[in-house]
Design a protein around this motif. Structure first.
Motif, short mmCIF file in Angstrom:
data_model
loop_
_atom_site.label_atom_id
_atom_site.label_comp_id
_atom_site.label_asym_id
_atom_site.label_seq_id
_atom_site.Cartn_x
_atom_site.Cartn_y
_atom_site.Cartn_z
N ALA A 20 0.79 -1.24 0.00
CA ALA A 20 0.00 0.00 0.00
C ALA A 20 0.82 1.29 0.00
N SER A 25 0.55 1.93 -8.28
CA SER A 25 0.11 3.23 -8.81
C SER A 25 1.26 3.94 -9.51
N HIS A 127 7.12 8.26 -1.54
CA HIS A 127 5.93 8.43 -2.38
C HIS A 127 4.79 9.11 -1.60
N ASP A 130 2.17 14.39 -2.21
CA ASP A 130 1.03 15.33 -2.25
C ASP A 130 0.33 15.43 -0.89
N SER A 157 4.70 11.62 -6.50
CA SER A 157 3.26 11.46 -6.30
C SER A 157 2.61 11.19 -7.64
N ARG A 159 -0.53 11.87 -7.92
CA ARG A 159 -1.49 12.97 -7.99
C ARG A 159 -0.75 14.16 -8.60
#
Ligand code: GDP
Length: 179
Positions: A20, A25, A127, A130, A157, A159
Motif C-alpha cells: 500500500a 500506482s 511516495h 502530495d 506522487s 497525484r
C-alpha cells in the motif's frame, strides 16, 4: 545488458516496498506515460502473480532504454518466486510512503532482500508527497538514509504526476553509467 546496434538498452527493474505504499500506482502512472513514442504497456501475468509493464525512455546524451518493470503484487506470498527475478534485475526502486513511518523503517530490509543475489542500481523513493498534512518522514531523514545507502532520493506522487518521470529516468541513467 549490451545495447543493440542502434544504442537501445533493455533494463529489468523491480519495485520494492511495503504493501500500500503506492508501488502499483507509481508503475501504472509511469507506464501510461505522456504518449508519443514512449507509450508503455501493462501486461498482467497471473500465473506468477507479477504484473509486467514496459516503457522506453531516452538516455542522455543519446540512446534509449526499454525498462521492463515488474510489480511484485503480494510479495509475502510470492517472495520465493520473486527472488528468482532478482538475479536478472539491474535496477530497484525502494519505495516508502511519506505518511507511513513503518514503511520508511522497513527500507533497509527491502534493500538487504534485493542486494543479496545481484548488485542492482538502487533509488530511494518517498511516495505520496502530495499528502503534505499527513507527512511523517522529513526530506532530511530520507536524504540521510539515502546517503547511508549511497543512493539517490526522490519524492514522488501520482497525484499530478510529480517526479514520476524523473525517478525512472534517473534510475535508467544510473544503470547505464553503472554498466
Ligand atoms: P501498492 O500495494 O504498494 O502497490 O500500493 P497501491 O498502488 O495499490 O496504492 C495504495 C493506495 O495508495 C491506493 O489507495 C492508492 O490510490 C494510494 N496512492 C498511490 N499513490 C498515491 C499518491 O501519489 N498519492 C496519494 N495521495 N495516494 C496514492
Amino acid at each position: 545488458q549490451a545495447p543493440n546496434p542502434r544504442g537501445h538498452y533493455q533494463f529489468r527493474v523491480i519495485v520494492l516496498g511495503d504493501a500500500a505504499v503506492g508501488k502499483s500506482s507509481l508503475l501504472r502512472c509511469f507506464a501510461e506515460g505522456t504518449g508519443g513514442e514512449d507509450v508503455g504497456t501493462a501486461t498482467p501475468c497471473p500465473i506468477i502473480g507479477v504484473e509486467f509493464y514496459s516503457r522506453t525512455v531516452p538516455l542522455s546524451p543519446a540512446g534509449k532504454a526499454k525498462l521492463q518493470l515488474w510489480d511484485t503484487a503480494g510479495q509475502e506470498r510470492f517472495r520465493s518466486i520473486t527472488r528468482s527475478f532478482y538475479r536478472s534485475v539491474v535496477g530497484v526502486l525502494l519505495v516508502f510512503d511519506l505518511t507511513n513511518r513503518a514503511s520508511f523503517e522497513h527500507i533497509p530490509e527491502w534493500y538487504c532482500e534485493a542486494v543479496g543475489d545481484c548488485s542492482p542500481v538502487f533509488m530511494l523513493v518517498g511516495h505520496k508527497c502530495d499528502l503534505v498534512a499527513g507527512r511523517v518522514v522529513s526530506a532530511e531523514e530520507a536524504g540521510d538514509l539515502a546517503a547511508t545507502l549511497g543512493k539517490a532520493f526522490v519524492e514522488t506522487s501520482v497525484r499530478g504526476n510529480l517526479n514520476v518521470e524523473l525517478a525512472f529516468q534517473t534510475l535508467a541513467g544510473d544503470i547505464q553509467r553503472a554498466l
